[in-house]
Design a protein around this motif. Structure first.
Motif, short mmCIF file in Angstrom:
data_model
loop_
_atom_site.label_atom_id
_atom_site.label_comp_id
_atom_site.label_asym_id
_atom_site.label_seq_id
_atom_site.Cartn_x
_atom_site.Cartn_y
_atom_site.Cartn_z
N ASP C 103 14.41 64.18 -3.95
CA ASP C 103 14.55 63.79 -5.76
C ASP C 103 15.46 65.20 -5.92
O ASP C 103 16.81 64.54 -6.69
CB ASP C 103 13.38 64.01 -6.54
CG ASP C 103 13.95 63.55 -7.86
OD1 ASP C 103 13.87 62.23 -7.11
OD2 ASP C 103 14.15 64.11 -9.01
N HIS C 106 18.57 65.45 -3.86
CA HIS C 106 19.77 64.22 -3.90
C HIS C 106 20.20 63.94 -5.75
O HIS C 106 21.04 64.09 -5.52
CB HIS C 106 19.00 62.54 -3.96
CG HIS C 106 19.66 61.50 -4.18
ND1 HIS C 106 19.97 61.04 -5.45
CD2 HIS C 106 20.39 60.67 -3.67
CE1 HIS C 106 20.06 60.04 -5.67
NE2 HIS C 106 21.71 59.43 -4.63
N ARG C 107 19.58 64.51 -6.48
CA ARG C 107 20.17 64.54 -7.89
C ARG C 107 21.05 65.65 -7.15
O ARG C 107 22.56 65.85 -8.31
CB ARG C 107 19.62 64.88 -9.25
CG ARG C 107 18.43 64.04 -8.89
CD ARG C 107 17.34 64.59 -10.38
NE ARG C 107 16.23 63.11 -10.32
CZ ARG C 107 16.18 62.05 -10.82
NH1 ARG C 107 17.10 61.74 -12.00
NH2 ARG C 107 15.48 61.83 -10.67
N ARG C 109 23.32 66.65 -5.10
CA ARG C 109 24.48 66.05 -4.57
C ARG C 109 24.98 65.54 -5.26
O ARG C 109 25.97 65.50 -4.42
CB ARG C 109 24.17 66.09 -2.58
CG ARG C 109 23.42 64.70 -2.43
CD ARG C 109 22.63 64.65 -0.71
NE ARG C 109 22.56 63.56 -0.86
CZ ARG C 109 21.36 63.05 -0.25
NH1 ARG C 109 20.33 63.95 0.28
NH2 ARG C 109 20.71 61.74 -0.14
#
Lengths: 282, 282, 282, 282
Positions: C103, C106-107, C109
């Motif tokens: 999580d 992802h935030r 990148r």
């Protein structure tokens, strides 16, 4: 809660507004208890709310206004000063359903909702006994001639010196003249999560569409049905096993909650209208 | 989780259905792990889902079907038997935004989402590296000729033996032929709380209306845009301080959650469609 | 988002603080984008956070500090000025479970979480490939000699110039020397709604107690296990049908959400610690 | 709602229970309106609840019991049959705070909560007028001699033929003899998210710990304070700006909601106790 003044302001955005207002207050020894700010990007307007302890100022609200006027003009402000010692006066309109009314009257009699309720108006007799038990006048208005009825309601609102008209499941559509007469002063609870399910029988509409959550919306009333500035909303989960009656039952709870929250914000001067939207300083 | 069969049934409602089905299962020593029932009032149809431990039955799924056929006919049932040993095959369609894809692939590789993902299809190259790191084929489809593109997608779906097509923020409207070809097999995540804000730029629409909550909706795709049967929805609170960009950011989180929940229900055969509504046996 | 400075202040409460600070900023033409205030009643301390547009000031952050010093001293302020152009550096510690790591990465990148991640540290090899795919160094620390291991971790944190250490389900209790070395700089996600279910296996504890909601808590790490200042919490509904495994699965989702929210508040300098509590200016 | 019987069963788990019970009902033409099942893993016990339309059976509840006895014995069942035509009798105990009482009485008088309320008992006079306006006897019990007081309460409960005792913020700890005398029949609303903040002043405890959500818990009363089987819980978000008084205010709303939900489940025979946990068939 100590007595306090609530100063709400809106004006074109620019640098130095906070400094000017906070400076004015500090210069008179004013103690700021709570302060909130917001810049609305589209309109480039600045919104502001300050709570100031009344006993920290050397003058009263009227004098505050006189002295503040020059500053307000310089920044082209719309502004307002509310005194917590003066309760707002709510005129509540109901039909036959009493869940919102019961909730509001309980909050009022327990001292949670700091308002005066000069009267309750209804198009039915059903809730007279309950309202009168609270020592509040209950007035039945005959709705057969709608035009006359709404003129009667406006007259009562004025006579009882209402500040805010609360449609606590009144189930009648207000005519344009009434909406326009009290802009930002009529609050409705709509039993759907607007803009879904405008108009009649929203729980039935929700049931037919098969949504998985239902909601309620507290908003200012304008000419356009269920389209006024939204103050507060909330939703609750349902599932396929719930009938329309179940939705109505869940809905009652969420209507009460949303109306009482929205009304509280309004009463505490936390709601500033900006176009068809609201700024709510919680 | 032990291997189990999931039996889903819908039929006209009458007394004795549960007894007949439970009797059939018990007669073969079947051990029911989970059972859910629902009668839809309007259509007077009965819906039912049972999980039966595979090792408690003396025959396999095919044989179950043969034996069950007579009973199913007697009650005029639509029915289906899924075997947990056979993963459903999801073909995922994405555009450039990867939050839903990232979420699904994480759940897949951690073993939470028990499916096969034979390929990911996109109209952009952006997410190739991420998908291929998972060892999953990534196929770019050129969208310039839309008709050809969607025929290509249908061909790929068939070639890869997809059971379910997942539009994980694909941002393209599917043509009617595709919707009709795979009824109840295409799942979309729409970035609003339907039926509010159908179509393009729902967060922008929500911002302009001044709602106090935003939401997301996972639904089956039908011909009519954003109007198919809703599987799952949720909402999240916003306030006046949130920009459209903030709404998009909050929205990503709720889209992920709602899509993964809805997809899980679908994959576990918990969703039965009834007209334009769903029954979801959680 | 334009470059901005974030000024956070705490000091003994008295009249005139807002005016003084806003006056200082206005005097230099500073444009305040966001402003929040809070008075903590017990300690009578005042807390304040202001975002100022960098391009509205005629000097840089260092110069701001020099000029602000006199005012800060007059009001006995603790204060800090952060420059949005300088990303905070997060060193993330993980074990084998990757839902929080996935999580956060992802935030990061996708550009939602504006930080640098100089390295990820783990006591297992499992997540090396995933981390390295992101181009981030992955360092395995041997935990057999715990004292040496934690000294190694501290050395790595310093070597990589970490600002904040994030325990993203690290599953190891930090020794007191480490907690004390980085006060207010180590953030943990605990998989229960604290203060319920401190320590090991909180989902199991929750299951045995028969609670109807489970939760997660993001907090600063102090000497006392799971007792540091709470930054963020949330809960999710469960029911009697959910096994411990189901709780763990629901829990993963809420852990991710709560950690990413709490971390965002921290990174944006929205969290001020007051005793064992936090003020979070959202 | 048509008249129906609610059959609740618990017994050791094995194959064929559903078939046997559903078969028995079907054999007499019984129409099942709602059916729920659960196997508790630890104890390997099976729990079951069925609503059967009364008019679909050729005999009454007493006759049902006689005929069902053999089957019940074969499966070693604990079972119970409730008739929707017979309202449960709630004796409500209150102190001075009336928010839960107001909520329950409103639901009762609007027909939402289908129960009889033979009397309200209090240790204060404050709420007499409100209760008596509803036509319900109000009995004040002197608490100076606690032993005598609780014996008086037990005697009143028996005299008024109470089925369930509801502690609607009664603020007194019941002695063990009373808890043991009515197992599974006394329901309390505790103003915290148990197991956090057992005992007195939970909002104050929550404030001091700096939690970001507060909650309420509806549970059966046992000897051990605030440790009985939990029926329902919920939480609400607070923040650093909220005082203890604000927590108390938010808390009132959540207490009402949680108590009324839990009580509804209890009254509709949806709650089955299993050790110190509950199964709630919603």
């Amino acid at each position: 809660m100590n007595r306090h003044y609530t100063l709400t302001i809106s004006c074109p955005d620019r640098a130095g507004i906070i400094a000017a207002v906070a400076g004015f207050i500090a210069q008179h020894g004013g103690f700021i208890v709570e302060a909130s700010y917001h810049t609305e990007q589209e309109s480039e307007r600045f919104f502001m709310r300050q709570e100031i302890r009344a006993d920290s100022l050397p003058f009263d609200a009227a004098e505050f206004g006189l002295r503040f006027a020059a500053l307000a003009q310089e920044f082209n402000m719309h502004w307002q000063l509310a005194d917590s010692a003066q309760n707002k006066r709510l005129v509540i309109l109901v039909s036959r359903q009493d869940h919102c009314l019961d909730d509001l009257l309980h909050r009022w009699r327990s001292g949670e909702l700091l308002v005066d309720i000069p009267c309750v108006i209804s198009n039915h007799e059903d809730l007279r006994s309950f309202v009168e038990w609270h020592g509040i006048p209950f007035i039945k208005v005959d709705m057969q001639d709608k035009t006359a009825a709404f003129e009667h309601i406006a007259a009562l609102f004025d006579e009882y010196q209402g500040d805010t008209m609360v449609l606590a499941r009144f189930m009648q559509i207000l005519p344009p003249f009434l909406c326009q007469r009290y802009p930002g002063r009529i609050i409705n609870i709509h039993h759907s999560f607007l803009p879904s399910f405008v108009g009649a029988k929203p729980y039935h509409q929700a049931y037919l569409r098969g949504v998985k959550l239902i909601g309620a919306t507290c908003h200012y009333v304008t000419d356009e049905l269920d389209a006024g500035p939204i103050i507060e909303q909330d939703t609750v989960r349902i599932d396929h096993g719930d009938t329309v009656d179940d939705l109505v039952r869940y809905g009652r709870d969420i209507e009460k909650t949303v109306l009482s929250r929205g009304l509280r914000y309004h009463v505490e001067d936390r709601v500033l209208v900006c176009g068809n939207k609201t700024i709510v300083f919680k």
